[in-house]
Write an enzyme that holds these catalytic residues in place. Structure first.
Site, mmCIF file in Angstrom:
data_model
loop_
_atom_site.group_PDB
_atom_site.id
_atom_site.type_symbol
_atom_site.label_atom_id
_atom_site.label_comp_id
_atom_site.label_asym_id
_atom_site.label_seq_id
_atom_site.Cartn_x
_atom_site.Cartn_y
_atom_site.Cartn_z
ATOM 1 N N CYS A 197 0.709 -0.793 -0.289
ATOM 2 C CA CYS A 197 0.172 -0.502 0.288
ATOM 3 C C CYS A 197 0.700 1.181 0.014
ATOM 4 C CB CYS A 197 -0.832 -0.202 0.880
ATOM 5 S SG CYS A 197 -1.904 1.500 1.759
ATOM 6 N N HIS B 209 -8.496 -3.848 -2.024
ATOM 7 C CA HIS B 209 -7.906 -2.733 -1.344
ATOM 8 C C HIS B 209 -8.505 -1.478 -1.421
ATOM 9 C CE1 HIS B 209 -3.688 -1.953 -0.460
ATOM 10 N NE2 HIS B 209 -4.473 -0.705 -0.474
ATOM 11 N N GLU B 210 -8.626 -1.445 -2.600
ATOM 12 C CA GLU B 210 -9.490 0.211 -2.503
ATOM 13 C C GLU B 210 -10.337 0.283 -1.945
ATOM 14 O OE1 GLU B 210 -7.465 2.539 -3.317
ATOM 15 O OE2 GLU B 210 -6.102 1.149 -4.309
ATOM 16 N N HIS C 189 -10.849 0.760 1.911
ATOM 17 C CA HIS C 189 -10.154 2.256 1.817
ATOM 18 C C HIS C 189 -11.257 3.223 2.195
ATOM 19 C CE1 HIS C 189 -5.634 2.552 2.242
ATOM 20 N NE2 HIS C 189 -5.665 2.323 0.858
#
Length: 184
Positions: free
Chosen positions: A104, A146-147, A150
């Protein structure tokens, strides 16, 4: 993007927020204004992602707590996926769960084996408000998940378990960027 231009060429490279920064660990808010400020944000996200040599970047990673992310990421067949999504929702994950190396931009230089599904579907909007559906497999599915983490105020380290998590957190604590942020 505007007039078929290359994403990020009109953007400004911004500072990437690092592990421990509050905006990175707080769920993002929905975008309500699809105007020029959003277009500028998307351009800045692309410029920052490319400058940092990443494959995806969320708005909270540059200190903006909005549900927006960009990506320029290959899948396992080396097919390039390039785009952005506003107010994304993860609507499907399925397939095999694989543990693979994940890093990341907010934890520079570190990576850990992280479990993700090998298929993911995200729905949202473009910066002009058009509906969009993004279907990813393999590495691109990992990027989408993954995004999306966030967007919920999470980083991949939150998904790492057992001894891998302990090792990752020790490495983060010793990282030069961590010492720099602790002293400011």
């Amino acid at each position: 993007m505007r007039n078929g231009s290359i994403p990020g060429t009109r953007g400004r490279v911004r500072t990437v927020t690092l592990l421990g920064t509050p905006v990175l660990h707080t769920p993002c808010e929905d975008v309500t204004d699809f105007g020029p400020e959003l277009a500028t944000l998307v351009e800045d996200l692309f410029a920052t992602m490319y400058a940092a040599e990443g494959v995806g970047l969320a708005a909270n990673q540059i200190g903006v707590p909005l549900r927006v992310f960009v990506y320029d990421c290959p899948d396992d067949d080396e097919i390039r996926h390039l785009g952005h999504v506003v107010n994304p929702r993860l609507v499907e994950t399925d397939g095999v769960v694989l543990r693979g190396p994940e890093g990341c931009l907010s934890l520079p230089g570190l990576e850990a084996g992280t479990e993700r599904h090998d298929h993911a579907v995200v729905e949202g909007f473009t910066m002009t408000g058009e509906p969009v559906t993004i279907d990813g497999t393999g590495f691109f599915a990992r990027c989408l998940q993954h995004e999306m983490d966030h967007m919920e105020g999470k980083v991949y380290a939150d998904r790492v378990k057992g001894w891998r998590r302990g090792r990752l957190l020790r490495q983060a604590g010793r990282a030069s960027w961590r010492r720099e942020t602790d002293s400011t």
